[in-house]
Design a protein around this motif. Structure first.
Motif, PDB file in Angstrom:
ATOM      1  N   UNK A  49     -33.880  32.233 -17.559  1.00 23.90           N
ATOM      2  CA  UNK A  49     -34.145  31.400 -16.810  1.00 23.90           C
ATOM      3  C   UNK A  49     -35.330  31.940 -15.853  1.00 23.90           C
ATOM      4  N   UNK A  50     -35.001  33.269 -15.404  1.00 20.92           N
ATOM      5  CA  UNK A  50     -36.043  34.171 -14.515  1.00 20.92           C
ATOM      6  C   UNK A  50     -36.872  34.545 -15.336  1.00 20.92           C
ATOM      7  N   UNK A  51     -36.768  35.596 -16.580  1.00 27.42           N
ATOM      8  CA  UNK A  51     -37.831  35.881 -17.413  1.00 27.42           C
ATOM      9  C   UNK A  51     -39.035  35.142 -17.456  1.00 27.42           C
ATOM     10  N   UNK A  52     -38.152  33.779 -17.613  1.00 27.07           N
ATOM     11  CA  UNK A  52     -39.211  32.564 -18.008  1.00 27.07           C
ATOM     12  C   UNK A  52     -40.020  32.397 -16.996  1.00 27.07           C
ATOM     13  N   UNK A  53     -39.451  32.127 -15.679  1.00 29.13           N
ATOM     14  CA  UNK A  53     -40.506  31.891 -14.666  1.00 29.13           C
ATOM     15  C   UNK A  53     -41.387  32.743 -14.465  1.00 29.13           C
ATOM     16  N   UNK A  54     -41.291  34.367 -14.875  1.00 31.07           N
ATOM     17  CA  UNK A  54     -41.784  35.133 -15.174  1.00 31.07           C
ATOM     18  C   UNK A  54     -42.924  35.869 -16.368  1.00 31.07           C
ATOM     19  N   UNK A  55     -42.630  34.791 -17.344  1.00 27.73           N
ATOM     20  CA  UNK A  55     -43.260  34.630 -18.260  1.00 27.73           C
ATOM     21  C   UNK A  55     -44.477  33.565 -17.921  1.00 27.73           C
ATOM     22  N   UNK A  56     -43.716  32.612 -17.583  1.00 26.69           N
ATOM     23  CA  UNK A  56     -44.954  31.508 -16.858  1.00 26.69           C
ATOM     24  C   UNK A  56     -46.282  31.864 -15.924  1.00 26.69           C
ATOM     25  N   UNK A  57     -45.147  32.761 -15.037  1.00 22.45           N
ATOM     26  CA  UNK A  57     -46.003  33.396 -13.545  1.00 22.45           C
ATOM     27  C   UNK A  57     -47.104  34.432 -14.481  1.00 22.45           C
ATOM     28  N   UNK A  58     -46.786  34.912 -15.823  1.00 17.54           N
ATOM     29  CA  UNK A  58     -47.707  36.697 -15.771  1.00 17.54           C
ATOM     30  C   UNK A  58     -48.588  35.265 -16.531  1.00 17.54           C
TER      31      UNK A  58
END
Length: 179
Positions: free
Chosen positions: A79-88
């Motif tokens: 979930x953390x990487x998903x949030x980072x990916x969407x933010x990028x």
């Protein structure tokens, strides 16, 4: 779930800051009686409605849920990487917004997100992303909001959409004039 609570609190904070920012928009004495604050305030109201719906969902889920431990660390990292990916991806969207123009940038942005979150439904994803990009562009143009049309290589998309809509409107007007 703790994540829902954090999202709920962040949504309320964002809504409060957003409403405060709308008070800083200057009001004009002449022109539109609603003024420039109407649309931003409407968006703020919808943000609060979304927070309320999230709260109701959390409340219903609390009654139905059996106690679980959120100790699955791999799931938390995902979930953390998903949030980072969407933010990028959102940052890339903002950087490309002026160059690609509203319609193309928004359609590509939404299509990529929908392809990830709504996997396997390509027809629905493409139609939703494209129609949202085009129809929201037309709505904003009719509200006299200037959106970027993109560099010359991409501006034909926005210009073509506007020309097609104007042609349809002119045909409708000419048919109405006959009858």
């Amino acid at each position: 779930m703790m994540t829902d609570r954090v999202i709920f609190v962040c949504t309320l904070i964002i809504a409060a800051v957003y409403f405060y920012a709308t008070t800083l928009i200057p009001s004009l004495e002449i022109g539109d009686p609603l003024g420039p604050k109407a649309f931003p305030r409407l968006l703020g109201v919808f943000l609060l409605i979304a927070a309320g719906l999230l709260f109701l969902e959390m409340w219903k889920d609390r009654k139905q849920r059996t106690p679980q431990t959120d100790s699955n660390e791999a799931e938390m990292w995902r979930h953390g990487w998903l949030i980072v990916g969407v933010s990028v991806w959102t940052g890339i969207y903002y950087l490309a917004f002026e160059r690609l123009g509203y319609i193309l940038a928004t359609t590509v942005y939404l299509l990529a997100l929908m392809a990830w979150f709504n996997r396997g439904k390509w027809v629905a994803n493409v139609l939703t992303a494209a129609l949202f990009g085009v129809l929201s562009f037309l709505m904003f143009v009719k509200l006299d909001v200037n959106l970027p049309r993109g560099l010359a290589a991409f501006s034909w998309i926005s210009d073509g959409v506007l020309a097609a809509v104007n042609a349809v409107i002119n045909v409708i007007k000419s048919i109405r004039a006959v009858f």
